[in-house]
Design a protein around this motif. Structure first.
Motif, PDB file in Angstrom:
ATOM      1  N   SER A 178       0.814  -1.218   0.000  1.00 42.81           N
ATOM      2  CA  SER A 178       0.000   0.000   0.000  1.00 42.81           C
ATOM      3  C   SER A 178       0.845   1.264   0.000  1.00 42.81           C
ATOM      4  N   ARG A 179       2.086   1.193   0.461  1.00 40.92           N
ATOM      5  CA  ARG A 179       2.945   2.380   0.439  1.00 40.92           C
ATOM      6  C   ARG A 179       3.283   2.803  -0.990  1.00 40.92           C
ATOM      7  N   PHE A 180       3.188   1.880  -1.938  1.00 44.00           N
ATOM      8  CA  PHE A 180       3.585   2.168  -3.313  1.00 44.00           C
ATOM      9  C   PHE A 180       2.450   2.792  -4.120  1.00 44.00           C
ATOM     10  N   GLY A 181       1.235   2.586  -3.706  1.00 46.87           N
ATOM     11  CA  GLY A 181       0.106   3.173  -4.401  1.00 46.87           C
ATOM     12  C   GLY A 181      -0.297   2.412  -5.644  1.00 46.87           C
ATOM     13  N   THR A 182       0.634   2.209  -6.562  1.00 50.69           N
ATOM     14  CA  THR A 182       0.308   1.539  -7.818  1.00 50.69           C
ATOM     15  C   THR A 182       0.987   0.183  -7.914  1.00 50.69           C
ATOM     16  N   VAL A 183       0.361  -0.697  -8.664  1.00 51.50           N
ATOM     17  CA  VAL A 183       0.937  -2.014  -8.932  1.00 51.50           C
ATOM     18  C   VAL A 183       2.253  -1.866  -9.685  1.00 51.50           C
ATOM     19  N   GLU A 184       2.304  -0.940 -10.621  1.00 54.23           N
ATOM     20  CA  GLU A 184       3.522  -0.762 -11.414  1.00 54.23           C
ATOM     21  C   GLU A 184       4.696  -0.351 -10.537  1.00 54.23           C
TER      22      GLU A 184
END
Length: 351
Positions: free
Chosen positions: A269-275
């Motif tokens: 969740s810290r990354f925001g996006t799957v990419e």
């Protein structure tokens, strides 16, 4: 082909969007609230969990209609679905209590979209990215109370003598507690929480505490120290034990660390996006950086998702992905022990 490329092309259709609230007491003494997003289409359902910590943000979301984000429609690819979220106001009635929550909610919708895309294309994550789902080794993350004691660790060791732990040292830890815990030889990670600001778990840099745990737990990974002119020299020769969690939001954040890391805690969740998540995993693999998964008191599918990601990408790490029962004030007697075995016949983001 990158990891993301292997899922980016998957088409998906979203017919309806719904949200469900979840809440539970925790062993850390607070009432955890999360929001479950469900995206449905073509007879399938994809889900993702918003792990935003502030109850006010979940309360505000509950006051708006489920179609407020306007996500319904046909997407030629998951990449298109992800890109469409760039223009969506994920906090339509009020700004979040803290900026990190924007990534948390984005991840909830991204993971729900990916889950749906995989299911609608009759596949699962491991198959899509050309990997296996392996048994997952996990550690139990817990705090030791106020005043701190080894009681909770001892209680969990009674349940499973091989249980291993991720603990959050505080300035109240004394030599006797460190010695007791070290004698159990069960502590894999010590989270100093030196990067947090404005939370209930902030731990200011403490020279005596840092020295006590570095030397008291000679093999443990040391997570998120706060480097100051006084504390930085303590880590000379111990750089290979240092891990980072809170600052890690993508490849650029890894490049900005004080030195090339040996360890990273991956909280999706810290990354925001799957990419961004997949790019960072790939970047770490190319540099032989050891990874392990991190948990955030998920109450629903979010826990399953972090267990799956650990299973596919870093199954042997000291993964902070223990079953949610370990977070309860009084854990049930039938808790699963490490390693966790993946289920049969997966679809989507099933572990």
């Amino acid at each position: 082909m990158t990891i993301f490329d292997r899922v980016a092309h998957l088409p998906l259709t979203v017919d309806t969007v719904s949200t469900t609230r979840r809440e539970s007491d925790t062993s850390s003494g607070f009432l955890r609230k999360t929001t479950l997003f469900s995206l449905s289409g073509d007879g399938e359902r994809g889900q993702g969990e918003d792990v935003t910590y502030d109850a006010e943000d979940h309360d505000a979301l509950a006051e708006v209609s489920d179609d407020v984000f306007g996500l319904e429609g046909r997407y030629d690819s998951f990449a298109d679905f992800s890109a469409s979220l760039d223009d969506v106001n994920l906090f339509p009635t009020k700004d979040p209590e803290r900026e990190t929550s924007r990534h948390y909610r984005r991840w909830a919708l991204e993971s729900a979209g990916l889950d749906l895309a995989l299911r609608q294309n009759d596949t699962d994550l491991a198959t899509a990215v050309g990997r296996e789902r392996d048994p997952v080794r996990f550690v139990v993350s817990t705090r030791l109370g106020d005043p701190p004691s080894a009681e909770r660790v001892e209680m969990l060791l009674d349940h499973d003598p091989d249980c291993q732990f991720k603990l959050d040292p505080t300035s109240e830890w004394d030599d006797a507690l460190v010695t007791t815990l070290a004698d159990y030889d069960c502590v894999r990670i010590l989270d100093l929480k030196g990067m947090y600001e404005g939370t209930d778990v902030d731990q200011a840099p403490d020279l005596e505490l840092y020295d006590r745990v570095i030397n008291g737990f000679s093999e443990a990974v040391i997570e998120d120290p706060a480097f100051t002119d006084e504390t930085r020299p303590l880590f000379d020769g111990h750089e290979g034990r240092v891990s980072w969690d809170y600052p890690i939001t993508g490849v650029e954040s890894v490049d900005e660390l004080p030195f090339e890391p040996s360890w990273l805690n991956i909280k999706p969740s810290r990354f925001g996006t799957v990419e961004s998540l997949f790019d960072t995993i790939e970047y770490a693999d190319e540099r032989s950086i050891s990874l392990y998964g991190g948990g955030q008191f998920e109450l629903d599918v979010g826990r399953d998702h972090i267990q799956l990601l650990a299973s596919v990408f870093y199954p042997d790490g000291p993964n902070d992905v223990a079953p949610s029962g370990y977070n309860l004030p009084d854990p049930p007697a039938d808790l699963a022990v490490s390693p966790l075995e993946p289920g049969d016949d997966p679809s989507g983001l099933d572990f």
